[in-house]
Write an enzyme that holds these catalytic residues in place. Structure first.
Site, PDB file in Angstrom:
ATOM      1  N   GLU A   1      11.845  -5.056 -15.941  1.00 56.01           N
ATOM      2  CA  GLU A   1      11.017  -3.976 -16.494  1.00 56.01           C
ATOM      3  C   GLU A   1      10.097  -4.514 -17.586  1.00 56.01           C
ATOM      4  O   GLU A   1       9.957  -3.909 -18.660  1.00 56.01           O
ATOM      5  CB  GLU A   1      11.890  -2.830 -17.021  1.00 56.01           C
TER       6      GLU A   1
ATOM      7  N   GLU B   1      16.440   0.372  -9.220  1.00 50.50           N
ATOM      8  CA  GLU B   1      17.441   1.029 -10.058  1.00 50.50           C
ATOM      9  C   GLU B   1      17.348   2.518  -9.789  1.00 50.50           C
ATOM     10  O   GLU B   1      16.482   3.204 -10.335  1.00 50.50           O
ATOM     11  CB  GLU B   1      17.224   0.755 -11.554  1.00 50.50           C
TER      12      GLU B   1
END
Length: 582
Positions: free
Chosen positions: A158, A234
């Site tokens: 991320e 995710e």
């Protein structure tokens, strides 16, 4: 040997379309004797892949080290995934977030103020290179192209939410390829703004992270990556807890409906978390978006498989959804069986403040990193010319003040407290708790301790004695423990202290430790640090993995910071993570 590739629309396993049905299990949050059980239960839910992060700070507790045995044996974990007939995805960071201490970055790395954070700064890149080479030495031989389970390898994590240093990302790519990675490299980012573009490179496969509005998120991802398989790297099906709030849960049916939408759209998925596990020891992270919020010990995450490894309603809801799209094994895991409740009483105790060795540090009050210890508890001492208002720039994270061993008060980072009145006379001691390093955002890598200057009535206090409370072994506390005077269980124990109890067991088996009447501290079973407890909740029990328990006598040690209203601790019939928001 097999091959795994990214096609125009699908992942390709030996040139045939392959849908990734993955679940996150962090090997470092699960006792190693239980890895095979958790992996097996993922397969029974219908998953075909296991994903894990790799925590740099855990593997490298000090510079130059790389520990990869016991509970950190990544190679063995991946081999167990292969033994179960499943694939693996490895996400080594070097930053992992994961509500893990410092987001996985070693605290020792930032004792040099010139070192960058998640950037192409040379000092940071040199340390990252050493770490990644150690990880790759374990992962490369276990790629699917060499007969192993690993089908994909992630670059950073991320990153678009933090920065956009393309030179840094390219360094990670080049290092991975040079070391022999020949499975697809990918990045994951939230599908918002420019995060997906900022956190990746044109040659890398891009995936998204989200837990709701799945079709909208997939459309966003497709707009930025016109070809290649869609994947939610995710799929957030639960959430983590911090001290002082409720236990977070998500509706099983609603989460299952989102998963169904994902699979119906043809996307691949990694369920975060399939099995959360536990923040044992001092491994929990914290968040700070204006208010410091340390994460609790349990990382149950309201996941399909509970903290102690049993199927939940969400497990069966997800299994039913997967069964609509893919074959699922007929076997189902057994539910949790209640364990016998019991009580143990501490019988001896040792003080903490007198057991810490300190060293003089000249000048302004130093951060705790000067001790060479990067987690846990620390003791500060100083000579004050008199009483008055003692203040600091910031306290990271919780400081208990004593005068000749008598409690004076507490300063809490969470509450923004910075000053305390110290009476005249006596020698002040300050027991400092690092409650968890920030794991997300711009405060990653910050120092811990008392942030100076320290001012007494506006005049700086210098020349401090500082030391770490050594909890690597409890032997010194065992040796100095004295028997508690005879009396009722309600007599309690004073803190800060380490108290000892013995309990008998027929053999290994899960337990759930309840510390009703105790205030705050950490617990050890047979020398293993289970993690932190705190009467403010939400968590009311600590999970004791079955393999820690041995037949016959077992030792329980409790580091209590304040004091207890009882000398007893209880073993509950099951977990209690506190009330949820409903």
């Amino acid at each position: 040997m097999s091959n795994f590739a990214i096609g125009d629309q699908d992942f390709l396993l030996d040139d045939q379309p392959f849908r990734i049905l993955s679940g996150a299990i962090h090997y470092f949050r699960v006792h190693p004797d239980l890895w095979a059980d958790r992996i097996h239960k993922a397969r029974l839910m219908g998953l075909n892949t296991i994903e894990t992060y790799v925590p740099w700070n855990e593997h490298s507790p000090v510079p130059g080290a790389f520990v990869a045995d016991g509970g950190l044996d990544l190679g063995r974990f991946l081999d167990l995934v292969a033994d179960a007939g499943m694939r693996a995805i490895v996400r080594p960071g070097p930053y992992i977030c994961a509500e893990w201490d410092n987001g996985g970055l070693p605290a020792w790395l930032f004792t040099d103020p010139t070192v960058g954070v998640r950037s192409s700064e040379p000092g940071y890149l040199a340390a990252v290179t050493s770490y990644m080479e150690s990880v790759l030495a374990l992962v490369v031989p276990r790629q699917i192209t060499r007969g192993g389970p690993v089908i994909m390898f992630q670059i950073e994590n991320e990153y678009g939410a933090y920065g956009k240093d393309k030179e840094y990302l390219q360094h990670l790519v080049d290092l991975s390829k040079r070391s022999g990675v020949d499975v697809p490299l990918f990045t994951c980012d939230q599908p918002f703004g420019t995060m997906i573009e900022d956190g990746s490179l044109p040659e890398l496969h891009k995936t998204g992270t989200f837990g709701s509005r799945s079709l909208e998120r997939l459309d966003f991802l497709r707009e930025r990556q016109p070809t290649g398989p869609l994947m939610c790297a995710e799929f957030w099906n639960g959430w983590f807890d911090n001290w002082g709030t409720h236990h977070h849960t998500t509706d099983a049916a609603a989460s299952a409906a989102e998963l169904d939408a994902l699979l119906t759209a043809g996307a691949s998925v990694n369920i975060y978390m399939f099995h959360g596990g536990t923040n044992f020891g001092f491994s929990n992270g914290a968040n700070d978006k204006g208010i410091y919020e340390p994460t609790i010990t349990s990382y149950d995450y309201d996941a399909p498989l509970s903290e102690d490894g049993h199927p939940t309603a969400k497990y069966f809801a997800f299994r039913d959804v997967i069964a609509k799209h893919f074959p699922v094994p007929a076997e189902v895991p057994a539910p949790r069986a209640p364990v016998p409740a019991s009580v143990a009483a501490v019988s001896s105790t040792a003080p903490v403040l007198t057991a810490v060795s300190t060293s003089l540090v000249r000048g302004t009050v130093p951060p705790v990193e000067v001790t060479g210890h990067y987690r846990g508890f620390y003791l500060y001492e100083a000579s004050l010319p008199g009483g008055g208002v003692l203040s600091f720039t910031e306290v990271r994270d919780r400081a208990q003040f004593f005068l000749d061993g008598v409690p004076v008060g507490v300063l809490s980072r969470e509450l923004g407290e910075r000053s305390i009145v110290i009476p005249a006379g006596g020698r002040p001691q300050i027991l400092l708790e690092d409650q968890g390093r920030v794991n997300y955002g711009q405060r990653i890598g910050e120092a811990k301790g008392l942030m100076g200057p320290a001012l007494l009535n506006g005049v700086e206090v210098v020349d401090w004695e500082v030391g770490a409370v050594d909890l690597g072994s409890l032997e010194a506390f065992r040796a100095s423990a004295v028997a508690l005077p005879r009396g009722a269980a309600s007599a309690g124990v004073a803190g800060p202290s380490v108290s000892f109890a013995t309990f008998d067991a027929a053999g290994p088996g899960d337990r759930f430790l309840r510390l009703e009447g105790w205030t705050k501290g950490v617990v050890f079973v047979n020398g293993f640090n289970l993690g932190r407890y705190w009467s403010r909740g939400p968590q009311r029990t600590l999970y004791v993995p079955g393999p820690l328990i041995r037949e016959g006598a077992n030792e329980l040690a409790i580091l209590e910071l304040h004091g207890s209203a009882t000398r007893e601790v209880g073993f509950a019939v099951g977990p209690d993570l506190g009330p949820d928001e409903k």
